[in-house]
Design a protein around this motif. Structure first.
Motif, PDB file in Angstrom:
ATOM      1  N   CYS A 143       0.851  -1.187   0.000  1.00 49.03           N
ATOM      2  CA  CYS A 143       0.000   0.000   0.000  1.00 49.03           C
ATOM      3  C   CYS A 143       0.886   1.236   0.000  1.00 49.03           C
ATOM      4  N   ALA A 144       0.288   2.404  -0.011  1.00 49.03           N
ATOM      5  CA  ALA A 144       1.042   3.660  -0.111  1.00 49.03           C
ATOM      6  C   ALA A 144       1.331   4.284   1.244  1.00 49.03           C
ATOM      7  N   CYS A 145       1.020   3.593   2.335  1.00 45.75           N
ATOM      8  CA  CYS A 145       1.311   4.144   3.664  1.00 45.75           C
ATOM      9  C   CYS A 145       2.822   4.302   3.848  1.00 45.75           C
ATOM     10  N   GLU A 146       3.221   5.346   4.572  1.00 44.19           N
ATOM     11  CA  GLU A 146       4.638   5.619   4.797  1.00 44.19           C
ATOM     12  C   GLU A 146       5.277   4.510   5.623  1.00 44.19           C
ATOM     13  N   ASN A 147       6.448   4.081   5.218  1.00 33.61           N
ATOM     14  CA  ASN A 147       7.212   3.068   5.942  1.00 33.61           C
ATOM     15  C   ASN A 147       8.197   3.775   6.866  1.00 33.61           C
ATOM     16  N   ARG A 148       7.801   3.912   8.127  1.00 36.54           N
ATOM     17  CA  ARG A 148       8.626   4.645   9.099  1.00 36.54           C
ATOM     18  C   ARG A 148       8.413   4.074  10.482  1.00 36.54           C
ATOM     19  N   TYR A 149       9.496   4.080  11.281  1.00 34.14           N
ATOM     20  CA  TYR A 149       9.428   3.546  12.644  1.00 34.14           C
ATOM     21  C   TYR A 149       8.809   4.565  13.593  1.00 34.14           C
ATOM     22  N   GLY A 150       8.047   4.084  14.570  1.00 30.97           N
ATOM     23  CA  GLY A 150       7.544   4.923  15.657  1.00 30.97           C
ATOM     24  C   GLY A 150       6.366   5.788  15.262  1.00 30.97           C
ATOM     25  N   GLY A 151       6.150   6.869  16.024  1.00 32.12           N
ATOM     26  CA  GLY A 151       5.039   7.781  15.773  1.00 32.12           C
ATOM     27  C   GLY A 151       3.809   7.424  16.578  1.00 32.12           C
ATOM     28  N   MET A 152       2.797   8.264  16.491  1.00 35.24           N
ATOM     29  CA  MET A 152       1.534   8.039  17.192  1.00 35.24           C
ATOM     30  C   MET A 152       0.910   6.726  16.707  1.00 35.24           C
ATOM     31  N   PRO A 153       0.525   5.824  17.626  1.00 35.49           N
ATOM     32  CA  PRO A 153      -0.056   4.544  17.218  1.00 35.49           C
ATOM     33  C   PRO A 153      -1.265   4.713  16.292  1.00 35.49           C
ATOM     34  N   CYS A 213      -3.447  -2.288   4.593  1.00 35.61           N
ATOM     35  CA  CYS A 213      -2.601  -2.901   5.625  1.00 35.61           C
ATOM     36  C   CYS A 213      -3.406  -3.365   6.839  1.00 35.61           C
ATOM     37  N   LEU A 214      -4.642  -2.913   6.962  1.00 32.71           N
ATOM     38  CA  LEU A 214      -5.523  -3.423   8.014  1.00 32.71           C
ATOM     39  C   LEU A 214      -6.356  -4.613   7.535  1.00 32.71           C
ATOM     40  N   GLY A 215      -6.298  -4.906   6.231  1.00 36.61           N
ATOM     41  CA  GLY A 215      -7.011  -6.063   5.701  1.00 36.61           C
ATOM     42  C   GLY A 215      -8.519  -5.911   5.709  1.00 36.61           C
ATOM     43  N   LEU A 216      -9.000  -4.704   5.494  1.00 35.87           N
ATOM     44  CA  LEU A 216     -10.447  -4.501   5.494  1.00 35.87           C
ATOM     45  C   LEU A 216     -11.069  -5.098   4.230  1.00 35.87           C
ATOM     46  N   PRO A 217     -12.331  -5.503   4.296  1.00 35.74           N
ATOM     47  CA  PRO A 217     -12.993  -6.136   3.149  1.00 35.74           C
ATOM     48  C   PRO A 217     -12.938  -5.257   1.904  1.00 35.74           C
ATOM     49  N   GLY A 218     -12.585  -5.855   0.781  1.00 36.59           N
ATOM     50  CA  GLY A 218     -12.552  -5.151  -0.498  1.00 36.59           C
ATOM     51  C   GLY A 218     -11.252  -4.437  -0.791  1.00 36.59           C
ATOM     52  N   ALA A 219     -10.345  -4.318   0.192  1.00 34.44           N
ATOM     53  CA  ALA A 219      -9.067  -3.642  -0.030  1.00 34.44           C
ATOM     54  C   ALA A 219      -8.151  -4.540  -0.857  1.00 34.44           C
ATOM     55  N   MET A 220      -7.472  -3.974  -1.845  1.00 35.86           N
ATOM     56  CA  MET A 220      -6.649  -4.755  -2.767  1.00 35.86           C
ATOM     57  C   MET A 220      -5.172  -4.388  -2.619  1.00 35.86           C
ATOM     58  N   PRO A 221      -4.327  -5.348  -2.270  1.00 34.94           N
ATOM     59  CA  PRO A 221      -2.890  -5.082  -2.156  1.00 34.94           C
ATOM     60  C   PRO A 221      -2.246  -4.897  -3.521  1.00 34.94           C
ATOM     61  N   LYS A 230      -5.288  -9.005   9.640  1.00 36.81           N
ATOM     62  CA  LYS A 230      -6.087  -9.694   8.628  1.00 36.81           C
ATOM     63  C   LYS A 230      -6.455 -11.119   9.020  1.00 36.81           C
ATOM     64  N   GLY A 231      -5.718 -11.681   9.964  1.00 37.25           N
ATOM     65  CA  GLY A 231      -5.896 -13.105  10.264  1.00 37.25           C
ATOM     66  C   GLY A 231      -5.024 -13.973   9.382  1.00 37.25           C
ATOM     67  N   TYR A 232      -4.300 -13.365   8.470  1.00 41.28           N
ATOM     68  CA  TYR A 232      -3.309 -14.064   7.652  1.00 41.28           C
ATOM     69  C   TYR A 232      -2.214 -13.075   7.285  1.00 41.28           C
ATOM     70  N   THR A 266      -2.009 -20.837   1.262  1.00 47.10           N
ATOM     71  CA  THR A 266      -2.736 -20.792  -0.005  1.00 47.10           C
ATOM     72  C   THR A 266      -2.128 -19.679  -0.860  1.00 47.10           C
ATOM     73  N   THR A 267      -2.238 -19.809  -2.164  1.00 48.88           N
ATOM     74  CA  THR A 267      -1.754 -18.757  -3.062  1.00 48.88           C
ATOM     75  C   THR A 267      -2.544 -17.474  -2.822  1.00 48.88           C
ATOM     76  N   GLU A 268      -1.857 -16.345  -2.731  1.00 54.19           N
ATOM     77  CA  GLU A 268      -2.518 -15.056  -2.539  1.00 54.19           C
ATOM     78  C   GLU A 268      -3.369 -14.727  -3.781  1.00 54.19           C
ATOM     79  N   PRO A 269      -4.695 -14.699  -3.638  1.00 58.71           N
ATOM     80  CA  PRO A 269      -5.552 -14.515  -4.810  1.00 58.71           C
ATOM     81  C   PRO A 269      -5.581 -13.095  -5.360  1.00 58.71           C
ATOM     82  N   ASP A 270      -5.164 -12.106  -4.538  1.00 57.14           N
ATOM     83  CA  ASP A 270      -5.263 -10.712  -4.968  1.00 57.14           C
ATOM     84  C   ASP A 270      -3.980 -10.194  -5.627  1.00 57.14           C
ATOM     85  N   ILE A 271      -2.927 -11.036  -5.675  1.00 60.74           N
ATOM     86  CA  ILE A 271      -1.671 -10.627  -6.311  1.00 60.74           C
ATOM     87  C   ILE A 271      -1.255 -11.705  -7.310  1.00 60.74           C
ATOM     88  N   LYS A 272      -1.152 -11.346  -8.551  1.00 59.57           N
ATOM     89  CA  LYS A 272      -0.787 -12.318  -9.579  1.00 59.57           C
ATOM     90  C   LYS A 272       0.684 -12.711  -9.455  1.00 59.57           C
TER      91      LYS A 272
END
Length: 511
Positions: free
Chosen positions: A26-36, A44-52, A91-93, A306-312
């Motif tokens: 996803c496009a979220c910033e990759n950085r250590y620390g900060g406000m939780p 990155c939260l694995g919400l329904p319909g979100a596509m990696p 996500k549970g996976y 299982t093979t990741e179905p959302d990424i070819k």
């Protein structure tokens, strides 16, 4: 029944966060620390319909790491889902790689010089079966640890346990790009396992794929350990324990040491033996100095890959691999050997100067401009790094250029200035950023090497100190040093010390 001998067998799984700008999928910033929970999104939260979506930089850095660790890079690879329940796995996976990893069949060579004699191959009774032969000893100097695979995967969130009463979860880390480095069970002692992680950290920092800060969790090690035990001539294998999330070299050594003794005691008491489908997951309680059971895994089936179905599945281009190889370049151990052969450096000097790629390149630049690379090395290690360490800076922060150090090294080598004056010049360089040649000229520091001028000063000093001459005739040889001090004082520190000392000794011997 009596135990004849036993040996430790260790394999490591090192999880390393990569220095990409965004998270893995996803496009979220990759950085250590900060406000939780402030750097999260539906992906990155694995919400329904979100596509990696796979970050190209993620695959590129994975290839750089693989080549730096001597792996083959797959031309065709894919992602998979690994299922298990854990509070910080949103996500549970986990999106990872299973049967087609990006990197395979690599190795890391550990310098045997780091091991005590009784821990080297052939020198200890604790020697694993795969180190009995010569295959793993390279040129008599290195012990090879084979890497089975390096695969791409995402990191999970972070559980925070506060006040002994409540647990919280920070999901900022979810989706952070990782590589997992999986070795063969080729290590035979806790010290060796710690050195393996230290060597991997050095290499991956060198090629700039990770910060490698253990305290920030950039690198974590899972150590898989069991024992080979011979009892009355029969070989037994104890069950494998996987000690999770070891985040310091000290923790690796101490946890593996404790677990080895625990397994031996357990074997002696209830004779538990190895089962290929069973593994115990252990945690390391540093305060108590003990491993503790966290969970058991009856087989790999628990993960339900299982093979990741959302990424070819995708191909890795030749151009990407070639660019990664160019980025790897010369690695630290190769550079250390070359520095010793090309510049005449000691093992210690070469290790210090290859601490980071930036430092090694800075040194090489300075050495190429000087007639004395050894003096350049001494000035960087003894003077420049001391200042940088005191100020908590790196070589990238210094205002001096390699030319400053090269000029100072040559001035000392040519005996234009004394070592004491060299320190003054260095301090002036730091303050003004002027080149040594300019400082030496402005301050009139250049050493007098004209033999006639030095001889006149020596004669004047001897003539002015008859008491010292009488003392010398009575056997007080320390007079030579005192007279030398007077010569340097009279010349305002400019007389060449070697020439002056030689002249004093010659003239005194004729009296």
């Amino acid at each position: 029944m009596a135990i004849d001998k036993w040996e430790i067998v260790i394999g490591c799984e090192i999880h390393t966060q990569l220095l990409t700008k965004t998270k893995a999928f996803c496009a979220c910033e990759n950085r250590y620390g900060g406000m939780p929970d402030t750097r999260v999104c539906p992906v990155c939260l694995g919400l329904p319909g979100a596509m990696p979506r796979v970050s190209k930089g993620y695959v590129e850095l994975g290839a750089v790491a693989g080549l730096a660790l001597n792996c083959d890079i797959a031309s065709y690879t894919k992602f998979d889902r690994k299922h298990y329940f854990y509070p910080d796995l949103a996500k549970g996976y986990q999106i990872t790689q299973y049967d087609l990893p990006l990197c395979t069949d690599g190795f890391v060579d550990l310098p045997l010089v780091h091991f005590p004699k009784d821990e080297q191959p052939g020198g200890s009774k604790f020697r694993p079966k795969n180190f009995i032969g010569e295959d793993c000893i390279i040129d008599g100097k290195y012990r090879r640890v084979r890497i089975e695979r390096i695969h791409l995967e995402e990191d999970v969130g972070k559980s925070l346990h506060l006040e002994g009463k409540h647990s919280y979860i920070d999901y900022n880390r979810c989706g952070t790009p990782l590589i997992e480095i999986v070795t063969k069970p080729d290590m035979s002692s806790p010290d060796e396992a710690a050195l393996f992680m230290q060597t991997v950290q050095e290499i991956l920092r060198y090629v700039k794929v990770t910060k490698g800060n253990l305290e920030e969790g950039n690198m974590r090690c899972d150590a898989n350990i069991n024992l080979n035990v011979w009892e009355d001539g029969k070989l037994y294998h104890t069950p494998i324990s996987e000690i999770k999330n070891l985040n310091s070299f000290k923790a690796i050594r101490e946890a593996c040491t404790y677990e080895a003794s625990r397994q031996l005691k357990e074997f002696q008491e209830d004779r538990q033996e190895f089962n290929p489908g069973f593994k115990v997951t252990m945690g390391w309680d540093e305060a108590k100095g003990e491993t503790v059971v966290q969970r058991t895994k009856n087989s790999f089936v628990d993960y339900r890959f299982t093979t990741e179905p959302d990424i070819k599945p995708f191909t890795v281009s030749t151009e990407l691999v070639e660019a990664a190889a160019e980025r790897v370049g010369e690695l630290p151990e190769q550079k250390r050997i070359r520095f010793q052969e090309e510049f005449g450096l000691t093992q210690f000097d070469s290790e210090v100067l290859t601490g980071t790629r930036d430092l090694s390149l800075w040194f090489e630049d300075a050495a190429s401009q000087s007639k004395s690379p050894k003096r350049v090395a001494n000035l960087i290690i003894a003077e420049l790094l001391a200042v940088l360490n005191e100020n908590k800076e790196t070589i990238l922060d210094v205002k001096l250029t390699p030319k400053h150090i090269a000029e100072l090294a040559d001035a000392l080598e040519d005996k234009k200035i004394t070592s004491k004056q060299g320190k003054e010049v260095f301090a002036e360089m730091l303050e003004t950023n002027k080149l040594p040649s300019a400082i030496i000229k402005e301050k009139g520091m250049e050493v007098v090497t004209d033999s006639g001028a030095i001889e006149k000063i020596v004669d004047d000093v001897i003539a002015a100190n008859p008491k010292a001459i009488e003392d010398f005739k009575k056997g007080k040889t320390n007079v030579v040093g005192w007279l030398m001090g007077q010569v340097m004082k009279a010349s305002q520190g400019k007389a060449n010390p070697g020439q002056a000392t030689k002249m004093i000794n010659e003239k005194l011997s004729k009296l």
